[in-house]
Design a protein around this motif. Structure first.
Motif, PDB file in Angstrom:
ATOM      1  N   ASN A 140       0.866  -1.173   0.000  1.00 50.46           N
ATOM      2  CA  ASN A 140       0.000   0.000   0.000  1.00 50.46           C
ATOM      3  C   ASN A 140       0.906   1.228   0.000  1.00 50.46           C
ATOM      4  O   ASN A 140       1.392   1.640   1.049  1.00 50.46           O
ATOM      5  CB  ASN A 140      -0.885  -0.022   1.249  1.00 50.46           C
TER       6      ASN A 140
ATOM      7  N   SER B 232      -3.071  -2.172   9.152  1.00 47.09           N
ATOM      8  CA  SER B 232      -2.723  -3.148   8.114  1.00 47.09           C
ATOM      9  C   SER B 232      -2.246  -4.460   8.719  1.00 47.09           C
ATOM     10  O   SER B 232      -2.625  -5.546   8.256  1.00 47.09           O
ATOM     11  CB  SER B 232      -1.651  -2.576   7.181  1.00 47.09           C
TER      12      SER B 232
ATOM     13  N   CYS C 158       0.604   4.353   2.440  1.00 45.48           N
ATOM     14  CA  CYS C 158       0.910   4.278   3.867  1.00 45.48           C
ATOM     15  C   CYS C 158       2.238   3.572   4.118  1.00 45.48           C
ATOM     16  O   CYS C 158       2.730   3.576   5.240  1.00 45.48           O
ATOM     17  CB  CYS C 158      -0.235   3.550   4.566  1.00 45.48           C
TER      18      CYS C 158
ATOM     19  N   CYS D 183       1.496   0.065   9.216  1.00 46.73           N
ATOM     20  CA  CYS D 183       0.690   0.611  10.305  1.00 46.73           C
ATOM     21  C   CYS D 183      -0.072  -0.482  11.041  1.00 46.73           C
ATOM     22  O   CYS D 183      -0.225  -1.606  10.556  1.00 46.73           O
ATOM     23  CB  CYS D 183      -0.278   1.660   9.759  1.00 46.73           C
TER      24      CYS D 183
ATOM     25  N   CYS E 173      -5.349   0.288   4.022  1.00 46.14           N
ATOM     26  CA  CYS E 173      -4.583  -0.386   5.086  1.00 46.14           C
ATOM     27  C   CYS E 173      -5.343  -1.632   5.559  1.00 46.14           C
ATOM     28  O   CYS E 173      -4.780  -2.723   5.656  1.00 46.14           O
ATOM     29  CB  CYS E 173      -4.370   0.542   6.266  1.00 46.14           C
TER      30      CYS E 173
ATOM     31  N   ASP F 296       2.604   0.300   3.821  1.00 44.30           N
ATOM     32  CA  ASP F 296       2.327  -1.026   4.368  1.00 44.30           C
ATOM     33  C   ASP F 296       2.739  -2.111   3.380  1.00 44.30           C
ATOM     34  O   ASP F 296       2.632  -1.935   2.170  1.00 44.30           O
ATOM     35  CB  ASP F 296       0.831  -1.207   4.645  1.00 44.30           C
TER      36      ASP F 296
ATOM     37  N   ARG G 241      -7.642   5.157   5.375  1.00 45.83           N
ATOM     38  CA  ARG G 241      -7.123   3.927   5.988  1.00 45.83           C
ATOM     39  C   ARG G 241      -7.789   2.679   5.416  1.00 45.83           C
ATOM     40  O   ARG G 241      -7.470   1.569   5.835  1.00 45.83           O
ATOM     41  CB  ARG G 241      -7.314   3.941   7.509  1.00 45.83           C
TER      42      ARG G 241
END
Ligand code: ZN
Length: 151
Positions: free
Chosen positions: A44, A75, A47, A72, A135, A49, A132
């Protein structure tokens, strides 16, 4: 590390945040399999991730699931909970579960199959955090890809 909240799950209720942070700090099914049938990596970029999902199958049922990753809390906790739920389930059951979870994250609503979501309901608050969503859904994208590939 920037001082921003990379590990937290802001704006979620305290209970849901506790569940997510518990999975983030003590991920279940973390690791790799000796001979996975499917191995899918998803990232991702928004972010940072990353998830690598590994699965073995018995016929059309998942036998074992493991993951490694970084990023994060949302995730990683989503991946941890997902791997707990997939073992023993059929491809059709998992496609339904992935659809139900995607609806939970995007709409924040319980669905008819909601009881089967278990701890995943902790992610209902993510519906209010559009940035988010990717995530929360990262590991599930990997799962869906693995199921398609296996089928
Ligand atoms: Zn993230």
């Amino acid at each position: 590390m920037p001082p921003s909240d990379r590990s937290g799950a802001p704006d979620l209720s305290a209970l849901y945040q506790d569940i997510i942070l518990d999975h983030y700090r003590r991920p279940r099914n973390s690791g790799k399999l000796d001979t996975p049938d499917e191995r899918i990596t998803r990232k991702n970029p928004f972010c940072g991730d990353m998830i690598e999902l590994q699965l073995t199958f018995d016929g059309d049922r998942v036998r074992e699931a493991r993951f490694t990753g970084q990023g994060c809390a949302i995730s990683q906790a989503s991946a941890s909970m997902m791997t707990q739920l997939v073992e023993g389930k059929s491809v059709a059951e998992l496609e339904q579960l992935a659809a139900d979870f995607t609806r939970l994250v995007s709409e924040g609503k319980a669905t008819g199959a909601d009881p089967s979501l278990g701890e995943l309901r902790a992610f209902s608050g993510v519906a209010r955090l559009p940035n988010r969503h990717l995530c929360a859904l990262l590991a599930w994208g990997a799962l869906t890809e693995a199921l398609l590939h296996h089928g």
